[in-house]
Design a protein around this motif. Structure first.
Motif, PDB file in Angstrom:
ATOM      1  N   ARG A   1      39.567 -19.609  62.240  1.00 36.79           N
ATOM      2  CA  ARG A   1      40.341 -19.119  62.990  1.00 36.79           C
ATOM      3  C   ARG A   1      41.771 -19.199  62.504  1.00 36.79           C
ATOM      4  O   ARG A   1      42.993 -18.654  63.799  1.00 36.79           O
ATOM      5  CB  ARG A   1      40.662 -20.619  63.711  1.00 36.79           C
ATOM      6  CG  ARG A   1      42.146 -21.212  64.183  1.00 36.79           C
ATOM      7  CD  ARG A   1      42.263 -22.605  64.529  1.00 36.79           C
ATOM      8  NE  ARG A   1      43.007 -23.313  65.471  1.00 36.79           N
ATOM      9  CZ  ARG A   1      43.839 -24.927  65.950  1.00 36.79           C
ATOM     10  NH1 ARG A   1      42.776 -25.911  64.632  1.00 36.79           N
ATOM     11  NH2 ARG A   1      44.347 -25.036  66.167  1.00 36.79           N
ATOM     12  N   THR A   2      42.422 -19.099  61.686  1.00 34.67           N
ATOM     13  CA  THR A   2      43.733 -18.203  61.396  1.00 34.67           C
ATOM     14  C   THR A   2      43.658 -16.704  61.374  1.00 34.67           C
ATOM     15  O   THR A   2      44.639 -16.309  62.176  1.00 34.67           O
ATOM     16  CB  THR A   2      43.576 -18.613  59.605  1.00 34.67           C
ATOM     17  OG1 THR A   2      43.407 -19.663  59.672  1.00 34.67           O
ATOM     18  CG2 THR A   2      44.936 -17.439  59.488  1.00 34.67           C
TER      19      THR A   2
ATOM     20  N   ARG B   1      36.317 -18.950  71.883  1.00 33.72           N
ATOM     21  CA  ARG B   1      36.221 -19.954  71.600  1.00 33.72           C
ATOM     22  C   ARG B   1      34.634 -20.307  70.371  1.00 33.72           C
ATOM     23  O   ARG B   1      35.221 -20.868  69.561  1.00 33.72           O
ATOM     24  CB  ARG B   1      36.229 -21.443  72.260  1.00 33.72           C
ATOM     25  CG  ARG B   1      36.213 -22.693  71.288  1.00 33.72           C
ATOM     26  CD  ARG B   1      36.777 -23.699  72.345  1.00 33.72           C
ATOM     27  NE  ARG B   1      37.754 -23.869  73.161  1.00 33.72           N
ATOM     28  CZ  ARG B   1      38.500 -24.680  73.415  1.00 33.72           C
ATOM     29  NH1 ARG B   1      37.629 -25.750  73.962  1.00 33.72           N
ATOM     30  NH2 ARG B   1      39.558 -24.656  73.836  1.00 33.72           N
TER      31      ARG B   1
ATOM     32  N   ALA C   1      35.217 -18.277  67.975  1.00 33.70           N
ATOM     33  CA  ALA C   1      35.790 -18.495  66.348  1.00 33.70           C
ATOM     34  C   ALA C   1      35.070 -20.494  66.429  1.00 33.70           C
ATOM     35  O   ALA C   1      36.118 -20.564  65.339  1.00 33.70           O
ATOM     36  CB  ALA C   1      37.675 -18.684  67.222  1.00 33.70           C
TER      37      ALA C   1
ATOM     38  N   GLN D   1      36.754 -23.120  67.177  1.00 31.10           N
ATOM     39  CA  GLN D   1      38.181 -23.641  67.543  1.00 31.10           C
ATOM     40  C   GLN D   1      38.268 -22.393  68.668  1.00 31.10           C
ATOM     41  O   GLN D   1      38.213 -21.864  68.922  1.00 31.10           O
ATOM     42  CB  GLN D   1      38.392 -22.875  65.813  1.00 31.10           C
ATOM     43  CG  GLN D   1      38.014 -23.571  64.563  1.00 31.10           C
ATOM     44  CD  GLN D   1      38.402 -24.621  64.772  1.00 31.10           C
ATOM     45  OE1 GLN D   1      39.193 -25.211  65.301  1.00 31.10           O
ATOM     46  NE2 GLN D   1      37.735 -25.846  63.779  1.00 31.10           N
ATOM     47  N   SER D   2      39.721 -23.658  68.984  1.00 31.37           N
ATOM     48  CA  SER D   2      41.051 -23.250  69.863  1.00 31.37           C
ATOM     49  C   SER D   2      40.876 -21.754  69.574  1.00 31.37           C
ATOM     50  O   SER D   2      42.402 -21.982  69.016  1.00 31.37           O
ATOM     51  CB  SER D   2      41.801 -24.553  71.240  1.00 31.37           C
ATOM     52  OG  SER D   2      42.348 -23.635  71.930  1.00 31.37           O
ATOM     53  N   ILE D   3      41.369 -21.059  69.916  1.00 32.24           N
ATOM     54  CA  ILE D   3      42.502 -20.643  69.665  1.00 32.24           C
ATOM     55  C   ILE D   3      43.221 -19.406  70.972  1.00 32.24           C
ATOM     56  O   ILE D   3      42.909 -19.657  72.395  1.00 32.24           O
ATOM     57  CB  ILE D   3      42.183 -18.854  69.086  1.00 32.24           C
ATOM     58  CG1 ILE D   3      40.735 -18.225  70.437  1.00 32.24           C
ATOM     59  CG2 ILE D   3      41.320 -18.904  68.170  1.00 32.24           C
ATOM     60  CD1 ILE D   3      40.171 -16.246  69.483  1.00 32.24           C
TER      61      ILE D   3
END
Length: 292
Positions: free
Chosen positions: A182-183, A277, A280, A283-285
């Motif tokens: 995610r980062t 998503r 990822a 994970q929401s980006i």
């Protein structure tokens, strides 16, 4: 709390300007509490103490609350409009933590003379010599076709400190142990690395914390000119958003699907699906931006 102290030494509150004291129906909720502790509320508009049992005073409080709420909305609109213009037209840094790869440096005295007399100064983003090379490397790897997960894995293998490890003061709630998918995805989709100032990416106006998310790119305020050193060109940033990692087949050749990333789901869960998503790991980006 002074209100619950029996020896507080006062038994009334005088409101000089109702616009600064309450808005909406806040006063109707507060009056019973004050009354339970034997505290009166005095207002010029009421001609003295407010009587919660008086229909006239009840109507007056609702009227003043509505006018105060209108002033709050007007002030909020003026502030947001000014911030949007400062970001888009002036490229001004509007507070907040610097993105990974940047640091804050002095940008001279504040343009407002009153603020300048108070000693306030502007700040702007500048490339961080320690972390900016890692951001450039991430974009180069993405343009070479490496997956987001692969980039995160290589960063950890190389021992590169993650953003929360580099800035422990702003991230005491994070472990700072390793890079996550995610980062890396958030960095690769951040248009501020093109050198432009961007404001209003995140929806911070929602009253419910669970409803906060990322605004659509057309709602962002983006500076028309570069306001800080770019770590990636416009063309490379746009190209990085369009890259989808291909999985090799058993014979080693990549399998390319012409409709990859273009499929649209229908059904009860369609609104929760996004290809970025899925890439990822659930994970929401933030959404990507494409420069004009």
């Amino acid at each position: 709390m002074a209100l619950t102290d029996p020896g507080r030494g006062w038994d009334a509150i005088v409101v000089g300007e109702y616009e600064r004291a309450f808005c909406g129906d806040q006063l109707t909720q507060l009056l019973p509490l004050l009354q339970s502790y034997g505290v009166q509320l005095w207002m010029p508009e009421a001609g003295g103490p407010v009587d919660p049992e008086s229909p006239t005073h009840q109507a007056l409080m609702l009227l003043l609350g509505g006018q105060s709420q209108r002033e709050v909305l007007r002030a909020r609109y003026r502030v947001l409009a000014a911030m949007r213009n400062q970001a888009a037209d002036q490229g001004r840094f509007l507070a907040g933590r610097p993105p990974y790869g940047y640091r804050l440096v002095d940008a001279g005295p504040h343009p407002n003379r009153a603020h300048a007399r108070w000693g306030r100064r502007l700040r702007q983003l500048d490339a961080d010599p320690a972390t900016a090379p890692h951001v450039r490397w991430m974009f180069a790897q993405r343009l070479a076709g490496v997956s987001v997960a692969g980039i995160a894995r290589m960063l950890n293998e190389r021992g590169v400190p993650c953003p929360s490890d580099v800035d422990r003061q702003r991230n005491p709630h994070r472990s700072g142990h390793a890079w996550t998918l995610r980062t890396v995805a958030a960095i690769l989709s951040n248009p501020r690395y093109t050198g432009r100032q961007v404001w209003n990416r995140q929806n911070s106006g929602a009253t419910d914390a669970t409803a906060r998310g990322w605004n659509a790119p057309q709602e962002w305020a983006i500076s028309t000119k570069r306001s800080h050193p770019a770590l990636v060109s416009d063309d490379d940033f746009v190209a990085a958003q369009a890259i989808r990692a291909t999985r090799p087949t058993q014979d080693g050749s990549p399998r390319v699907y012409l409709l990859a990333g273009l499929a649209i789901m229908h059904g009860s869960d369609a609104g929760d699906y996004r290809p970025d998503r899925e890439a990822a790991g659930g994970q929401s980006i933030p959404p990507a931006w494409h420069p004009p």
